[in-house]
Structure formats: C-alpha cells, structure tokens
Design a protein around this motif. Sequence first.
Motif, PDB file in Angstrom:
ATOM      1  N   GLY B  42      79.883 102.809  79.946  1.00  0.00           N
ATOM      2  CA  GLY B  42      80.422 101.768  78.495  1.00  0.00           C
ATOM      3  C   GLY B  42      81.031 100.907  78.242  1.00  0.00           C
ATOM      4  N   LEU B  43      82.144 100.542  78.010  1.00  0.00           N
ATOM      5  CA  LEU B  43      82.692  99.317  77.506  1.00  0.00           C
ATOM      6  C   LEU B  43      84.089  99.538  78.192  1.00  0.00           C
ATOM      7  CD1 LEU B  43      82.016  99.556  74.119  1.00  0.00           C
ATOM      8  CD2 LEU B  43      81.879  97.184  75.535  1.00  0.00           C
ATOM      9  N   GLU B  44      83.990  97.967  79.767  1.00  0.00           N
ATOM     10  CA  GLU B  44      84.725  97.814  80.570  1.00  0.00           C
ATOM     11  C   GLU B  44      85.675  96.371  80.114  1.00  0.00           C
ATOM     12  OE1 GLU B  44      83.604  97.484  85.005  1.00  0.00           O
ATOM     13  OE2 GLU B  44      85.461  96.610  85.702  1.00  0.00           O
ATOM     14  N   PHE B  45      87.057  97.127  79.999  1.00  0.00           N
ATOM     15  CA  PHE B  45      87.704  96.256  79.651  1.00  0.00           C
ATOM     16  C   PHE B  45      87.981  95.214  80.927  1.00  0.00           C
ATOM     17  CE2 PHE B  45      91.726  93.882  78.132  1.00  0.00           C
ATOM     18  CZ  PHE B  45      92.504  93.551  79.290  1.00  0.00           C
ATOM     19  N   LEU B  46      87.889  93.767  80.679  1.00  0.00           N
ATOM     20  CA  LEU B  46      88.042  92.741  82.032  1.00  0.00           C
ATOM     21  C   LEU B  46      89.828  92.166  81.525  1.00  0.00           C
ATOM     22  CD1 LEU B  46      85.226  91.267  81.919  1.00  0.00           C
ATOM     23  CD2 LEU B  46      85.714  92.639  83.395  1.00  0.00           C
ATOM     24  N   ILE B  47      90.093  91.534  80.928  1.00  0.00           N
ATOM     25  CA  ILE B  47      91.041  90.321  80.175  1.00  0.00           C
ATOM     26  C   ILE B  47      91.399  90.168  78.803  1.00  0.00           C
ATOM     27  CG2 ILE B  47      89.578  88.212  80.113  1.00  0.00           C
ATOM     28  CD1 ILE B  47      92.354  87.127  81.545  1.00  0.00           C
ATOM     29  N   TYR B  48      92.921  90.242  78.326  1.00  0.00           N
ATOM     30  CA  TYR B  48      93.240  90.360  76.774  1.00  0.00           C
ATOM     31  C   TYR B  48      94.395  88.835  77.089  1.00  0.00           C
ATOM     32  CZ  TYR B  48      96.323  91.725  73.087  1.00  0.00           C
ATOM     33  OH  TYR B  48      97.445  91.447  72.344  1.00  0.00           O
ATOM     34  N   PHE B  49      93.524  88.074  75.900  1.00  0.00           N
ATOM     35  CA  PHE B  49      95.192  86.378  75.403  1.00  0.00           C
ATOM     36  C   PHE B  49      95.531  87.259  74.535  1.00  0.00           C
ATOM     37  CE2 PHE B  49      93.674  83.436  78.394  1.00  0.00           C
ATOM     38  CZ  PHE B  49      92.581  84.340  79.177  1.00  0.00           C
ATOM     39  N   GLN B  50      96.505  87.204  73.958  1.00  0.00           N
ATOM     40  CA  GLN B  50      97.060  86.910  72.780  1.00  0.00           C
ATOM     41  C   GLN B  50      98.655  86.040  73.086  1.00  0.00           C
ATOM     42  OE1 GLN B  50      97.149  88.778  70.022  1.00  0.00           O
ATOM     43  NE2 GLN B  50      98.656  87.204  69.758  1.00  0.00           N
TER      44      GLN B  50
END
Lengths: 110, 114
Positions: B42-50
């Motif tokens: 599946g889709l593995e979350f790595l990093i998120y910028f906001q």
Amino acid sequence: AQSVTQLDSHVSVSEGTPVLLRCNYSSSYSPSLFWYVQHPNKGLQLLLKYTSAATLVKGINGFEAEFKKSETSFHLTKPSAHMSDAAEYFCALRDDKIIFGKGTRLHILP
Amino acid sequence: GAGVSQSPSNKVTEKGKDVELRCDPISGHTALYWYRQSLGQGLEFLIYFQGNSAPDKSGLPSDRFSAERTGGSVSTLTIQRTQQEDSAVYLCASSLPGRGYGYTFGSGTRLTVV
C-alpha cells in the motif's frame, strides 16, 4: 486512532455487472473520506470524496459511494463495470494527513 | 503549475549512493506530502509539510531519509546510502489545508537500487 480497512485485496467482476469495493473506517470524529484509483504505472487519481454533506457521493466514471455512520463504512459502487475500470482502488481517511487502506485490485472479466 | 510535477520519473542507482527526488506542487497548495509505494504494498506515509510549521517526519523509515521544502514550494526527498529495500515508487502530493480537501498526486519517481 484513525484507520481504514479495505476488506478485499482482490475483486473480480464480469464486464457489465455491478462493482462493490468495501471500506470500513475508524475515526474518533466525523471523518473526511476519499476513494482514489490507480491504473497500472500511473499516479493516483481522486474518484470522489465525502466531507459531511450528502451521504451519497457521486464521483467520476460512474462511481459512487455511500457514507454509513452506523456501519462505519464507505463502500464504492458502480452499476455496470467496464474493462477500463480495471485498476487498484484505495479508500482513504484524512486527519492532518491522509491514511490509506491497503488497496483493492479490481479485475474485469470479459 | 497545473499539476504536481515529480522528477526524475525513473532513477536507477547503485547501492550505497545518495539520491535526490524532486517535487513541484500545485501553486498555492500549502500542504505537501511524500508517500512510498513498494511492489504489492500500500501507500506508506513518509513526511508532511504544512506551511511554515515544523514538518511531520513520523513516517521516515530511517535516518538515511530526509526531506526539505524551500520557500514553501518545491520539496526534495533525499535518501542517503541507498539500500535495495529502498526500491519503490515515491509519490508526492499537494493539497490545500483542511480535512475536507483531497490530495493531488504527482506521477511518482520509480527508484531502483541495484
């Protein structure tokens, strides 16, 4: 914790018959829910989304999904499958980031 | 731009080399995400910028992975000392902030470590 469960890893239907892809979610508040489609060697495309308005959501390519809070479900349906619908489908829930289910691969039989 | 642009589309690298993957989000999208999709996974979350907030790095699998986002726009994902298990498609997505918005995904970078 938020989570998404797609109940079937593979679904096979004959062309022209209905499609049902099942998704259950867990969320401590009213969720935003999405379905994405990924065709082979392509990126993900948003099919439809639910954001606390109408519980029956219509998307592209004849797909729709119904939000059922009592069942914590957001199943994806289409009345009549087409060969071009063969792809992988991801159910997703958004908090600050989107949490994806593991995907359901839809096979269309001629 | 009209969509999320990722480059390169394909990258083959030797084990132990460093790689940089680039993502150019949709103009005005303050949220940017990196996911990894391995074969059959599946889709593995790595990093998120906001915006200007500190990034959510909770999905990075090891300290060999890092990402930055300059000027609130373009992002670069760097993998140091690549390993064969890093082979995957790396997907970038951008979005307006808020739970009601879906993501727009780029076409991904297919990384192969040999």
